[in-house]
Design an enzyme around this catalytic site. Structure first.
Site, PDB file in Angstrom:
ATOM      1  N   LYS A 178       0.888  -1.170   0.000  1.00 13.42           N
ATOM      2  CA  LYS A 178       0.000   0.000   0.000  1.00 13.42           C
ATOM      3  C   LYS A 178       0.919   1.212   0.000  1.00 13.42           C
ATOM      4  O   LYS A 178       1.456   1.608   1.024  1.00 13.42           O
ATOM      5  CB  LYS A 178      -0.880  -0.010   1.256  1.00 13.42           C
ATOM      6  CG  LYS A 178      -2.253   0.574   1.070  1.00 13.42           C
ATOM      7  CD  LYS A 178      -2.340   2.080   0.953  1.00 13.42           C
ATOM      8  CE  LYS A 178      -2.044   2.883   2.167  1.00 13.42           C
ATOM      9  NZ  LYS A 178      -1.742   4.291   1.791  1.00 13.42           N
ATOM     10  N   GLU A 254       9.310   1.359  11.134  1.00  8.58           N
ATOM     11  CA  GLU A 254      10.356   2.373  10.950  1.00  8.58           C
ATOM     12  C   GLU A 254       9.658   3.715  10.976  1.00  8.58           C
ATOM     13  O   GLU A 254       8.956   4.080  10.033  1.00  8.58           O
ATOM     14  CB  GLU A 254      11.088   2.134   9.641  1.00  8.58           C
ATOM     15  CG  GLU A 254      11.797   0.790   9.645  1.00  8.58           C
ATOM     16  CD  GLU A 254      12.597   0.495   8.393  1.00  8.58           C
ATOM     17  OE1 GLU A 254      12.353   1.145   7.359  1.00  8.58           O
ATOM     18  OE2 GLU A 254      13.460  -0.391   8.449  1.00  8.58           O
ATOM     19  N   CYS A 288      13.524  10.961   7.125  1.00 10.34           N
ATOM     20  CA  CYS A 288      13.337  10.612   8.538  1.00 10.34           C
ATOM     21  C   CYS A 288      14.628  10.729   9.325  1.00 10.34           C
ATOM     22  O   CYS A 288      14.610  10.944  10.530  1.00 10.34           O
ATOM     23  CB  CYS A 288      12.805   9.191   8.637  1.00 10.34           C
ATOM     24  SG  CYS A 288      13.919   7.988   7.904  1.00 10.34           S
ATOM     25  N   GLU A 390       8.601  16.268  15.648  1.00  9.60           N
ATOM     26  CA  GLU A 390       9.125  16.120  14.292  1.00  9.60           C
ATOM     27  C   GLU A 390       8.345  17.028  13.343  1.00  9.60           C
ATOM     28  O   GLU A 390       7.111  16.991  13.313  1.00  9.60           O
ATOM     29  CB  GLU A 390       8.974  14.663  13.837  1.00  9.60           C
ATOM     30  CG  GLU A 390       9.564  14.414  12.461  1.00  9.60           C
ATOM     31  CD  GLU A 390       9.213  13.048  11.893  1.00  9.60           C
ATOM     32  OE1 GLU A 390       8.024  12.671  11.923  1.00  9.60           O
ATOM     33  OE2 GLU A 390      10.130  12.365  11.399  1.00  9.60           O
TER      34      GLU A 390
HETATM   35  P1  NAD Z   1       2.114   8.267   7.555  1.00  2.54           P
HETATM   36  O1  NAD Z   1       2.279   7.491   8.812  1.00  2.54           O
HETATM   37  O2  NAD Z   1       1.112   9.349   7.525  1.00  2.54           O
HETATM   38  O3  NAD Z   1       1.729   7.307   6.355  1.00  2.54           O
HETATM   39  C1  NAD Z   1       2.538   6.205   5.997  1.00  2.54           C
HETATM   40  C2  NAD Z   1       1.667   5.164   5.338  1.00  2.54           C
HETATM   41  O4  NAD Z   1       0.768   4.637   6.302  1.00  2.54           O
HETATM   42  C3  NAD Z   1       0.815   5.691   4.191  1.00  2.54           C
HETATM   43  O5  NAD Z   1       0.796   4.745   3.161  1.00  2.54           O
HETATM   44  C4  NAD Z   1      -0.552   5.828   4.840  1.00  2.54           C
HETATM   45  O6  NAD Z   1      -1.621   5.764   3.933  1.00  2.54           O
HETATM   46  C5  NAD Z   1      -0.545   4.639   5.767  1.00  2.54           C
HETATM   47  N1  NAD Z   1      -1.478   4.707   6.887  1.00  2.54           N
HETATM   48  C6  NAD Z   1      -1.884   5.794   7.573  1.00  2.54           C
HETATM   49  N2  NAD Z   1      -2.713   5.447   8.568  1.00  2.54           N
HETATM   50  C7  NAD Z   1      -2.846   4.097   8.525  1.00  2.54           C
HETATM   51  C8  NAD Z   1      -3.560   3.132   9.289  1.00  2.54           C
HETATM   52  N3  NAD Z   1      -4.325   3.483  10.321  1.00  2.54           N
HETATM   53  N4  NAD Z   1      -3.449   1.827   8.941  1.00  2.54           N
HETATM   54  C9  NAD Z   1      -2.674   1.452   7.912  1.00  2.54           C
HETATM   55  N5  NAD Z   1      -1.977   2.321   7.146  1.00  2.54           N
HETATM   56  C10 NAD Z   1      -2.050   3.622   7.450  1.00  2.54           C
HETATM   57  O7  NAD Z   1       3.577   8.791   7.195  1.00  2.54           O
HETATM   58  P2  NAD Z   1       3.985   9.741   5.975  1.00  2.54           P
HETATM   59  O8  NAD Z   1       3.412  11.089   6.258  1.00  2.54           O
HETATM   60  O9  NAD Z   1       3.662   9.059   4.708  1.00  2.54           O
HETATM   61  O10 NAD Z   1       5.577   9.784   6.106  1.00  2.54           O
HETATM   62  C11 NAD Z   1       6.256  10.665   6.920  1.00  2.54           C
HETATM   63  C12 NAD Z   1       6.622  10.008   8.237  1.00  2.54           C
HETATM   64  O11 NAD Z   1       7.340   8.808   7.971  1.00  2.54           O
HETATM   65  C13 NAD Z   1       7.551  10.840   9.094  1.00  2.54           C
HETATM   66  O12 NAD Z   1       7.158  10.721  10.431  1.00  2.54           O
HETATM   67  C14 NAD Z   1       8.900  10.188   8.893  1.00  2.54           C
HETATM   68  O13 NAD Z   1       9.828  10.375   9.923  1.00  2.54           O
HETATM   69  C15 NAD Z   1       8.513   8.761   8.769  1.00  2.54           C
HETATM   70  N6  NAD Z   1       9.542   7.998   8.056  1.00  2.54           N
HETATM   71  C16 NAD Z   1      10.321   7.127   8.756  1.00  2.54           C
HETATM   72  C17 NAD Z   1      11.334   6.421   8.106  1.00  2.54           C
HETATM   73  C18 NAD Z   1      12.226   5.441   8.838  1.00  2.54           C
HETATM   74  O14 NAD Z   1      12.935   4.696   8.165  1.00  2.54           O
HETATM   75  N7  NAD Z   1      12.241   5.410  10.149  1.00  2.54           N
HETATM   76  C19 NAD Z   1      11.527   6.617   6.738  1.00  2.54           C
HETATM   77  C20 NAD Z   1      10.714   7.529   6.060  1.00  2.54           C
HETATM   78  C21 NAD Z   1       9.709   8.213   6.728  1.00  2.54           C
HETATM   79  O1  6OD Z   2      18.359   4.082   3.287  1.00  2.00           O
HETATM   80  C1  6OD Z   2      17.470   3.358   3.736  1.00  2.00           C
HETATM   81  O2  6OD Z   2      17.510   2.127   3.638  1.00  2.00           O
HETATM   82  C2  6OD Z   2      16.333   3.954   4.429  1.00  2.00           C
HETATM   83  N1  6OD Z   2      15.439   3.091   4.949  1.00  2.00           N
HETATM   84  C3  6OD Z   2      16.220   5.286   4.491  1.00  2.00           C
HETATM   85  C4  6OD Z   2      15.186   5.976   5.162  1.00  2.00           C
HETATM   86  C5  6OD Z   2      15.022   7.293   4.966  1.00  2.00           C
HETATM   87  C6  6OD Z   2      13.982   7.999   5.605  1.00  2.00           C
HETATM   88  O3  6OD Z   2      13.410   8.959   5.136  1.00  2.00           O
END
Ligand code: NAD
Ligand code: 6OD
Length: 486
Positions: A178, A254, A288, A390
């Site tokens: 998804k 993550e 992130c 964040e």
């Molecule tokens: P988000 O949590 O809003 O959405 C991520 C995904 O989850 C989307 O596909 C969304 O449709 C889905 N989703 C939302 N609610 C859901 C539910 N109740 N059940 C199932 N799926 C659901 O995140 P975003 O805004 O897309 O991304 C930004 C966030 O992601 C930031 O907080 C960022 O730090 C984090 N992030 C973390 C990493 C990491 O590796 N730790 C990497 C990239 C982004």
């Molecule tokens: O480099 C990667 O494997 C990874 N998971 C990066 C995440 C970036 C977050 O925005």
């Protein structure tokens, strides 16, 4: 205008309900596509196709055949590089100059790296003494976990989706992905690549939609899903963890970060400025691992701040296709509203806006896009919301510190624990401080320097579990011990 359909059992299918939603380009907010929204029926069909595929030709492949197939997928992404690049940049607005170096090559490399790592991983074996003197052999045997739900975010859409699909398939699982509602394009395109490469139908499936009461929730609560891997916000991670509790399904989360950058007076100033610029502003701050809190040792504080402001002033905002552009818009108007609310909050909380802080004038053609200025603040207190929450935008706060002990306390004073960057030319200081960081990933004199063999994941509210290298094996496989009495 593109129509984004689900990809189920090797075919593109529309939603039975006919429900679609708009896909807009954040560069100028123009409508670029219609995305089909999956209901329970489409999600059910995708999960059942994935379940059935486990028992089909995919399940009969040897490890070597799977490895070869995943290499083919990577090669095909590279052959269709320009299409992936265009699709990713249209969805996200990010400059080609960035996506062509980060998103698309890594999107392909995630297939080869994990296929190779897992193909070369040994199994464990123990010889056990027994009272009859004949002994027994214990052999670890890994099998695929089953159907993996992959829930992906919008900031690095192809990279972060294949980062999970690559190891999942390398381990012999099937997946239902998804993608974020903001960025459906490259995941949809990957379906074509899977078919072109001969990946059997049902192994890779895609359903589009939102989270709650939509495709995300229907997928994570589907009883035939065996495990859920998620990248996104911490609050969403909590919701997914609750869904996974039913049926005791495994999760890999993550999540968000509020990552510190620590700049010691004995650093190479230019290296620290270059690295901190990238960590705060690349991808318009939507990484992130990005640095939103920068701590600089007092003797070099003024010099560091002055250099950062000079470099921010040089960032070149522009359309993705502009070869000079290295700074794009945020992903959407909605996310811009969130980031701008923090820009206002910073001022209310007493920040000095050193540079930026508003909306740039991009001219009539682009002014409806999700543009914001890259921003640096100073002067906030350690308990300000802007320091603790964040933001996920192109902004950072820079604060002086006086001792190693103080900066370790400040850096760790957060609910998150994803990454930290340390800038110093003293290797003993680097190791001493790195060991005390409450974070899953620490970079010394670098940032986002990735070796796919290493563990990746967050501490505290930044996540649960580790992926990368062989660490993903714990999540993507079931380890069985076979005990053979001799
Ligand atoms: P988000 O949590 O809003 O959405 C991520 C995904 O989850 C989307 O596909 C969304 O449709 C889905 N989703 C939302 N609610 C859901 C539910 N109740 N059940 C199932 N799926 C659901 O995140 P975003 O805004 O897309 O991304 C930004 C966030 O992601 C930031 O907080 C960022 O730090 C984090 N992030 C973390 C990493 C990491 O590796 N730790 C990497 C990239 C982004
Ligand atoms: O480099 C990667 O494997 C990874 N998971 C990066 C995440 C970036 C977050 O925005």
């Amino acid at each position: 205008m593109t129509e984004f359909k689900h990809f189920i059992n090797g075919e593109y299918v529309a939603s039975r309900s006919g429900k679609t939603f708009d896909n807009r380009c954040p560069v100028d907010n123009r409508l670029i596509g219609q995305v089909h929204e999956a209901g329970r029926d489409e999600v059910d069909a995708a999960v059942k196709a994935a379940k059935a595929a486990l028992k089909g030709p995919w399940g009969q492949l040897t490890q070597a055949q799977r490895t070869a197939l995943l290499h083919k997928v990577a090669d095909r992404i590279n052959e269709r590089f320009d299409e992936f690049l265009e699709a990713e940049c249209r969805d996200t607005g990010k400059p080609y100059s960035i996506a062509s170096h980060i998103d698309i090559p890594r999107g392909a490399a995630n297939f080869t790296a994990f296929a190779e790592t897992l193909a070369n991983h040994p199994t464990e074996g123990f010889r056990l003494d027994t009272p009859d003197g004949k002994g027994a052999l214990n052999v670890g045997h890994r099998t695929p976990k089953g159907v993996i739900a992959v829930i992906a975010p919008w900031n690095l859409p192809l990279l972060l989706m294949t980062w999970k699909v690559g190891p999942a398939l390398a381990c012999g699982n099937t997946v239902v992905v998804k993608p974020s509602e903001e960025t459906p394009a490259t995941t949809t395109l990957l379906g074509e690549v899977m078919n072109e490469c001969g990946v059997p139908p049902g192994v890779f499936n895609v359903v589009h939609g939102f989270g709650p009461d939509s495709a995300g929730e229907f997928l994570t609560s589907h009883p035939l899903v065996d495990a859920i891997t998620f990248t996104g916000e911490t609050r969403t991670g909590e919701a997914i963890m609750k869904a996974a509790a039913v049926g005791l399904r495994n999760i890999s989360l993550e999540c968000g970060g509020k990552n510190p950058g620590i700049v010691f007076a004995d650093c190479d100033l230019e290296k620290a400025v270059e690295g901190t610029m990238r960590s705060a502003f690349v991808n318009c701050g939507q990484v992130c691992l990005g640095t939103e809190r920068v701590y600089v040792e007092r003797p070099i504080f003024d010099a560091f701040l002055a250099r950062m402001k000079e470099e921010v002033a040089k960032l070149k905002l522009g359309r993705p296709q502009d070869p000079q552009a290295n700074f794009g818009p945020l992903v959407s108007q909605e996310h811009r509203d969130k980031v701008l609310s923090y820009y206002r909050l910073a001022v209310e909380e007493g920040a000095t806006v050193e540079i930026g802080g508003g909306i740039p004038d991009m001219g009539a053609e682009l002014n409806d896009g999700a543009w914001v200025e890259p921003t640096i603040w100073t002067g906030l207190s350690d308990d300000a919301r802007v320091i603790r929450e964040e933001i996920f935008g192109p902004c950072c706060h820079i604060r002086p510190f006086d001792s190693e002990e103080e900066v370790i306390r400040l850096a760790n004073d957060t609910d998150y624990g994803l990454a930290a960057a340390i800038w110093t030319e003293s290797s003993s200081r680097a190791v001493r401080v790195a060991e005390q960081m409450e974070a899953g990933i620490v970079w010394v004199n670098s940032w986002f320097l990735r070796d796919l063999r290493t563990a990746f994941g967050g501490a505290k509210q930044s996540g649960i579990g580790r992926e990368g290298g062989v660490h993903g094996l714990e999540f993507y496989t079931e380890l069985k011990n076979i005990c053979i009495k001799l």
